[in-house]
Structures are given as C-alpha cells and as structure tokens.
Design an enzyme around this catalytic site. Sequence first.
Site, PDB file in Angstrom:
ATOM      1  N   HIS A 153       0.842  -1.203   0.000  1.00 55.73           N
ATOM      2  CA  HIS A 153       0.000   0.000   0.000  1.00 55.73           C
ATOM      3  C   HIS A 153       0.881   1.259   0.000  1.00 55.73           C
ATOM      4  O   HIS A 153       0.836   2.065   0.955  1.00 55.73           O
ATOM      5  CB  HIS A 153      -0.899  -0.042   1.238  1.00 55.73           C
ATOM      6  N   GLU A 256      -0.490   1.259  -5.668  1.00 54.01           N
ATOM      7  CA  GLU A 256      -0.358   0.063  -4.822  1.00 54.01           C
ATOM      8  C   GLU A 256      -0.414  -1.206  -5.686  1.00 54.01           C
ATOM      9  O   GLU A 256      -1.464  -1.532  -6.257  1.00 54.01           O
ATOM     10  CB  GLU A 256      -1.498   0.038  -3.804  1.00 54.01           C
TER      11      GLU A 256
HETATM   12  O1  TA6 Z   1      -6.070   1.083  -1.149  1.00 56.03           O
HETATM   13  C1  TA6 Z   1      -7.126   1.998  -1.127  1.00 56.03           C
HETATM   14  C2  TA6 Z   1      -7.977   1.732   0.106  1.00 56.03           C
HETATM   15  O2  TA6 Z   1      -8.541   0.445   0.041  1.00 56.03           O
HETATM   16  C3  TA6 Z   1      -9.035   2.815   0.199  1.00 56.03           C
HETATM   17  O3  TA6 Z   1     -10.316   2.309  -0.047  1.00 56.03           O
HETATM   18  C4  TA6 Z   1      -8.873   3.344   1.623  1.00 56.03           C
HETATM   19  O4  TA6 Z   1      -9.683   2.623   2.516  1.00 56.03           O
HETATM   20  C5  TA6 Z   1      -7.393   3.092   1.845  1.00 56.03           C
HETATM   21  O5  TA6 Z   1      -7.184   1.794   1.299  1.00 56.03           O
HETATM   22  C6  TA6 Z   1      -6.896   3.248   3.254  1.00 56.03           C
HETATM   23  O6  TA6 Z   1      -7.416   2.217   4.054  1.00 56.03           O
HETATM   24  P1  TA6 Z   1      -7.023   2.243   5.640  1.00 56.03           P
HETATM   25  O7  TA6 Z   1      -7.630   0.988   6.202  1.00 56.03           O
HETATM   26  O8  TA6 Z   1      -5.523   2.268   5.709  1.00 56.03           O
HETATM   27  O9  TA6 Z   1      -7.610   3.530   6.172  1.00 56.03           O
END
Ligand code: TA6
Length: 281
Positions: A153, A256
């Site tokens: 991520h 990501e």
């Molecule tokens: O990767 C994108 C995502 O899935 C978004 O939908 C948003 O939720 C982000 O990840 C961050 O997620 P988190 O659980 O770290 O707040």
Amino acid sequence: MPAQESNKVVTLQHPSGATAKVSLFGATVTSWISNGIERLFVSKDAILDGSKAIRGGIPLVFPIFGTKAHIPLPQHGFARNSYWDYLGILTDNDEVAVRFSLKDNQLTKDQRQSWPHSFRLVYTVTLTATQLKTYLTVKNEDSDTMEFNTLLHTYFRVKDIANVSVEGLSSYTFADKVAGGATSVENRDKITIAEEVDRVYQDVQDHLQLNTGDGQKLMIDKSGMKDTVVWNPWIEKAQGMGDFGNEEYHEMICVEVGSVAQWVHLEGGQTWTGGQTISIA
Ligand code: TA6
C-alpha cells in the site's frame, strides 16, 4: 553500518547516501531517501505507537484486501498491524537487503480464529543507490490450499497532486470504489488526480511510471502482483481520517501493486513471491 535496528526501527544506509527505514510494526517501510529526496509519504498525524497501522510509507496488506464478510479481520488484514521479527542483513555489497518474518504463531488468538492457517511470511527490503525493492514470500505451511490477497500500500510523496500523473494503466479494466465498485476501462495514457480516486486496476502489465510533478519520474516494476490500486482520499475523506492531515491529500498519491481482485490460491507446502522494484528514472 549498512543496517541497524534501534527502538523497533531498522535503518538502512547505502554507500551512495541513500537511506531507508523499516518499522518492525507491520514491517512498514516508513522512509526512503534517494538523491537527498524523501520519496515516501507518512502523515504528520500518523500513529506510531503500534496501536494502529501506520498512515503512510508502505503498509503490507495480507491476507485480505478491504474487508471480507466471511473473514472477520480488520480492513486490509493483520500483517500491517502486527510486530514482525527482524531477521537481519541478507546482503551488503552494492545493495543493502534486510529481511523480516511473520508467522501464524505470532498472531493474537482472535486473528488466528479469524484466519486459521499455518503460514510464514518473509519480507525482503533492498536498498540501492537509486532503487527500493520490496518483495514478500508467503509459505503455506498447511496441507490444504490457502487463499489470500496481498498488496503493497505504497504512499508516494509529491509536491503537488495537481502536477502528478500515472502511466501504464491505459486500456485496463478498473473497479471504481468511488462509484460503488462499477467497472470501466481506462482510456487515458496519463492518469491525473483532481478528485477522490479509489480504483482497482485489474490484471495490469508490470511496468508503471509515476510522474511526481517536480520533474522526477519513478518507475514501478511489479512481479507476481496482478493488480494496481490508485488512491487519493481528496478533501472529504481526508477530513474523515484522524491520522491524516486535512490538507495532506495535496502531497501524496497511493500507487499500490497487489493481487486483490482475485484470491491467490497457494497449495499446501508451496511458496508464493510478489513485490515491486521502485527506481528513480
Ligand atoms: O487502497 C485503497 C484503500 O482500500 C481505500 O479504499 C482506503 O480505505 C485506503 O485503502 C486506506 O485504508 P485504511 O484501512 O488504511 O484507512
């Protein structure tokens, strides 16, 4: 010293002056400085006490992406909010590589009940003068087949999101989470960000380019990871996150690489590897 641990953070030093930092919490890369420039974004409001996944750097998503009704784990799974073991330096010649591991017996009782598999994750972080490589291996230590999602991520730091673009996703199908998951086909060679973007591009080729808007280009070469997520929370979502500054959406973009649109199926006793090499072009 090419790599040393202090206070649960491993610092990598390359002879070129490049540096990286990896927190044992989530094996989260929290800094990568190359040519004197910090390439990763970590929110000024990030919670770093181990009570919550770090808002920034490269959180590791495993064994689920998002939430799954039949797997009662927190969003994006347990890997990014577990303490990993530091296995030490792997190589320290022209590149400095360190490894971390997480095994099922390090999980909480609830986590193991939610995802009752025997496994071993080994995460290798490698620093060169102009590259950061992050590769995960998953060993299925059960006899039965295991299915999982995984994703890096990655939060990239940018000066101004208005000048940023991502190349390499044209013609690929994406699920648009801002539009309730509706699927479309990307028709732009250069993706720009001027609103909330939360898209899962599916079965994407392995060579992406991030133009960070200040003349810098980062090449993102993935392997083993089928999909690519592009995310920027924009104004409203930024205001809704307690560990993210209201204006910080201007200075970050998540690109990501992961295998999230479909489960990865790993037979008992087998090992899977996936990851990315980010290069300063
Ligand atoms: O990767 C994108 C995502 O899935 C978004 O939908 C948003 O939720 C982000 O990840 C961050 O997620 P988190 O659980 O770290 O707040």
